[in-house]
Design an enzyme around this catalytic site. Structure first.
Site, short mmCIF file in Angstrom:
data_model
loop_
_atom_site.label_atom_id
_atom_site.label_comp_id
_atom_site.label_asym_id
_atom_site.label_seq_id
_atom_site.Cartn_x
_atom_site.Cartn_y
_atom_site.Cartn_z
N LYS A 24 0.58 -0.74 -0.02
CA LYS A 24 0.17 -0.30 -0.03
C LYS A 24 0.94 0.55 -0.12
O LYS A 24 0.77 2.27 -1.10
CB LYS A 24 -1.07 -0.13 0.73
CG LYS A 24 -1.79 2.15 1.75
CD LYS A 24 -2.39 1.26 2.69
CE LYS A 24 -1.97 1.67 4.13
NZ LYS A 24 -1.56 3.23 4.07
N ASN A 25 1.51 1.19 1.12
CA ASN A 25 2.52 2.94 0.91
C ASN A 25 3.68 2.76 0.15
O ASN A 25 4.41 3.89 -0.13
CB ASN A 25 3.71 2.25 1.97
CG ASN A 25 2.34 2.86 3.31
OD1 ASN A 25 1.06 3.37 3.87
ND2 ASN A 25 2.92 2.53 4.91
N CYS A 118 -5.51 7.14 9.23
CA CYS A 118 -5.37 6.97 10.82
C CYS A 118 -4.95 8.08 12.37
O CYS A 118 -4.39 8.93 11.81
CB CYS A 118 -3.89 5.83 10.77
SG CYS A 118 -4.80 4.55 9.85
N ARG A 123 -0.36 14.95 13.14
CA ARG A 123 -0.02 14.68 12.01
C ARG A 123 0.64 15.68 10.64
O ARG A 123 0.07 15.33 9.52
CB ARG A 123 -0.42 13.00 11.51
CG ARG A 123 -0.20 11.55 12.44
CD ARG A 123 -0.36 10.89 10.93
NE ARG A 123 0.11 10.37 10.39
CZ ARG A 123 -0.34 8.73 9.46
NH1 ARG A 123 -2.31 8.45 9.76
NH2 ARG A 123 0.25 8.67 8.94
N ASP A 307 4.14 0.68 12.24
CA ASP A 307 3.40 0.26 11.84
C ASP A 307 3.13 -1.33 11.96
O ASP A 307 1.95 -2.05 12.25
CB ASP A 307 3.34 0.09 10.05
CG ASP A 307 2.88 1.26 9.33
OD1 ASP A 307 2.28 1.77 10.18
OD2 ASP A 307 3.06 1.55 8.62
N ARG A 399 -8.45 -0.85 3.86
CA ARG A 399 -7.89 1.22 3.65
C ARG A 399 -6.82 0.23 3.57
O ARG A 399 -6.10 0.54 2.77
CB ARG A 399 -7.81 2.07 4.73
CG ARG A 399 -9.17 2.84 4.70
CD ARG A 399 -8.97 3.77 5.68
NE ARG A 399 -7.09 4.86 5.05
CZ ARG A 399 -6.20 4.56 5.99
NH1 ARG A 399 -6.35 3.78 7.22
NH2 ARG A 399 -4.87 5.12 6.18
C1 UD1 Z 1 4.33 6.66 6.46
C2 UD1 Z 1 3.46 5.72 6.40
C3 UD1 Z 1 2.73 4.97 7.41
C4 UD1 Z 1 3.74 5.22 8.75
C5 UD1 Z 1 4.31 6.13 9.46
C6 UD1 Z 1 6.21 6.07 9.85
C7 UD1 Z 1 2.81 5.68 4.17
C8 UD1 Z 1 1.91 5.88 3.22
N1 UD1 Z 1 2.57 5.55 5.41
O1 UD1 Z 1 3.42 7.44 7.17
O2 UD1 Z 1 2.04 3.99 7.38
O3 UD1 Z 1 3.37 4.88 10.20
O4 UD1 Z 1 5.70 6.44 7.66
O5 UD1 Z 1 6.70 5.43 9.17
O6 UD1 Z 1 3.46 6.03 3.88
N2 UD1 Z 1 6.14 14.76 10.84
C9 UD1 Z 1 5.64 15.61 11.07
N3 UD1 Z 1 5.39 16.74 10.24
C10 UD1 Z 1 5.09 16.47 9.02
C11 UD1 Z 1 5.43 14.99 9.33
C12 UD1 Z 1 5.83 14.57 9.65
O7 UD1 Z 1 5.83 16.68 12.60
O8 UD1 Z 1 5.48 17.65 7.97
C13 UD1 Z 1 5.61 13.44 11.81
C14 UD1 Z 1 4.68 12.96 12.33
O9 UD1 Z 1 3.57 13.36 12.89
C15 UD1 Z 1 5.48 11.54 13.35
C16 UD1 Z 1 7.00 11.40 12.09
O10 UD1 Z 1 6.98 12.11 11.84
O11 UD1 Z 1 5.57 11.78 14.33
C17 UD1 Z 1 6.68 10.62 11.16
O12 UD1 Z 1 6.07 10.58 9.98
P1 UD1 Z 1 6.14 10.38 8.15
O13 UD1 Z 1 7.77 9.16 8.21
O14 UD1 Z 1 5.98 11.45 8.08
O15 UD1 Z 1 4.84 8.93 9.00
P2 UD1 Z 1 3.42 9.59 6.76
O16 UD1 Z 1 4.86 9.22 5.80
O17 UD1 Z 1 2.60 10.05 7.27
#
Ligand code: UD1
Length: 432
Positions: A24-25, A118, A123, A307, A399
């Site tokens: 998915k990711n 989720c 986030r 995850d 999802r």
């Molecule tokens: C992706 C994955 C999700 C997984 C996560 C961490 C997808 C579609 N989803 O989510 O399944 O759980 O990686 O491995 O690939 N953060 C900020 N500011 C930002 C972006 C992120 O503070 O602009 C923080 C988030 O709140 C979190 C951390 O960074 O605490 C990691 O998030 P991130 O790696 O960005 O996760 P996703 O890309 O949303």
């Protein structure tokens, strides 16, 4: 309103062989990145998920054509004119934010709202937006809309404060058609990022270092379409391994990438499961009693994935001894714990830490999936529990899992998806 539930009869040992779905990711950012190509993209091994259908809806809304047939998506760019993603589509999933980079790269403009997905604590997308600004994008907010324009999209040196997966992907997809070179440091190293870059390079992009801490992207004038097969889903693979670990039995997963799963496989070994790996196959034998794992900490790849945290939590509920999990990636990722307690688990959560003391067995209960992986964890726990579990909140499972119940049943589990009326639902809630 009627609602679908999943009735899981616990206590059946799992046995058999399945092929694991595509990731998915990886599929979601690649579908968004298809927007960068001037020719047709054909993607294979795309899982049939509501998140994938949401991505397809966004592409169609933007004027492109995206058709799904079984696990193949055909995306054709003609007609791409729109620059705005409707709020309802943005809210449908977190990955809607993955359209930011491609739209800026191709159209030099994009209007989005805050993405949904989720609820794992706050986030934000500040890292995504800051990086875009560094590449010359002007961003303003008006009435909840984030309006981005880039008259001159250029490469930049971008050090990420934390290795965000989504921000890394957006920077790569914005940079491939930007002017000049982008050097991204402290990039996330998740295998799905390397998969996205492999797809883009096959379309004519020049990306090196994806999957490592420093990624260099040299902008090119245009990308062409291609045919590409999405990598295997390591979290779906882990879901089936944990389900078998909790239920007992022996399973073989085909079409996996075991090298991407080393840290999570090591934890299952430490919990007493026997694992065998042969090329793309993972064998798991869970015939010995489970034992607790003293300390598990979720961290960015290659460490233990956030995850997989709920899934291992479900396994350790019936392991001998006491173990601790520390969740360092997201603030609020223990929503499954309250539901596992209903099934007889002994878990204490304090802040980002969960302490799990194994009980002899769990029992069936009426529980609700609060998020995607938490829902899968409840199903895994139910597989090993005594009696029947009624799982609600199936839209979360849908999802991320392609035909969850069918796959579970093909391994000898007993799960039945049924529609219940509002009055039955109320009655169940009273009895819960
Ligand atoms: C992706 C994955 C999700 C997984 C996560 C961490 C997808 C579609 N989803 O989510 O399944 O759980 O990686 O491995 O690939 N953060 C900020 N500011 C930002 C972006 C992120 O503070 O602009 C923080 C988030 O709140 C979190 C951390 O960074 O605490 C990691 O998030 P991130 O790696 O960005 O996760 P996703 O890309 O949303």
């Amino acid at each position: 309103m009627a609602e679908e539930i999943l009735r899981i009869t616990g206590g059946q040992k799992l046995r058999g062989e399945i092929t694991v779905q595509g990731a998915k990711n990886s599929a979601l950012p690649i579908m968004a990145a298809a927007l960068l190509c001037s020719g047709e993209t054909v993607l294979h091994n795309v899982p049939r998920l509501t998140d994938v259908y949401a991505a397809s809806r966004i592409l169609n809304h933007l004027g492109m054509r995206c058709k799904m047939e079984e696990t193949t998506a055909v995306i054709s760019p003609e007609g791409l004119t729109q620059t705005e993603i409707p709020d309802a589509d943005m809210r449908a999933m977190r990955s809607s934010v993955m359209f930011l980079g491609p739209m800026l790269g191709r159209l030099r403009a994009c209007v989005i709202t805050m993405p949904g997905g989720c609820e794992l604590g706050p986030r934000p997308i500040d890292l995504h937006l800051d990086a875009m600004r560094q590449m010359g994008v002007q961003i303003r907010e008006s009435q909840g809309k984030i309006i981005c324009t880039a008259e001159h999209l250029h490469g930049a040196r971008i050090p990420l404060p934390i290795p965000s997966v989504g921000a890394t992907e957006n920077i790569i997809t914005a940079a491939v058609l930007a002017e000049g070179e982008t050097v991204l440091t402290n990039a996330a190293r998740e295998p799905e990022i390397a998969d996205l870059a492999a797809f883009l390079n096959q379309c004519g992009a020049r990306i090196t270092g994806a999957g490592e801490g420093t990624v260099v992207i040299e902008g090119v004038k245009s990308l062409h379409g291609t045919e590409y097969t999405v990598m295997p889903d390591r979290i779906a693979a882990y879901t089936w391994l944990c389900t078998c670990a909790a239920a007992g039995g022996t399973v073989c997963l085909k079409g996996t990438a075991p090298r991407d799963m080393e840290s999570s496989l090591a934890v299952l070994r430490a919990a007493g499961c026997r694992l065998g790996i042969c090329r793309d196959r993972i064998y798991l034998d869970s015939s010995q009693p489970l034992r607790s794992v003293r300390y598990i900490r979720t961290m960015p790849y290659p460490a233990f994935p956030t995850d997989a945290q709920a899934l291992i939590c479900a396994v350790l509920c019936t392991a001998q001894g006491t173990g601790m999990i520390e969740e360092t990636v997201f603030e609020s990722r223990y929503k499954h714990v309250g539901e596992l307690l209903r099934m007889g688990a002994d878990i204490r959560v304090s802040g980002r830490t969960a302490v799990i003391t194994g009980v002899r067995s769990l029992h069936g209960a009426s529980v609700e999936a609060m998020d995607l992986r938490g829902g899968a964890a409840l199903a895994a726990a139910a597989a090993g529990a005594e009696g029947e579990t009624v799982l609600r909140g199936l839209h979360h499972l849908d999802r991320g899992y392609d035909r969850f119940a069918e796959t579970f049943n093909s391994l000898g589990g007993i799960a039945k998806r049924t529609l219940i009326s509002a009055s039955e639902r109320e009655k169940n809630a009273l009895n819960a």
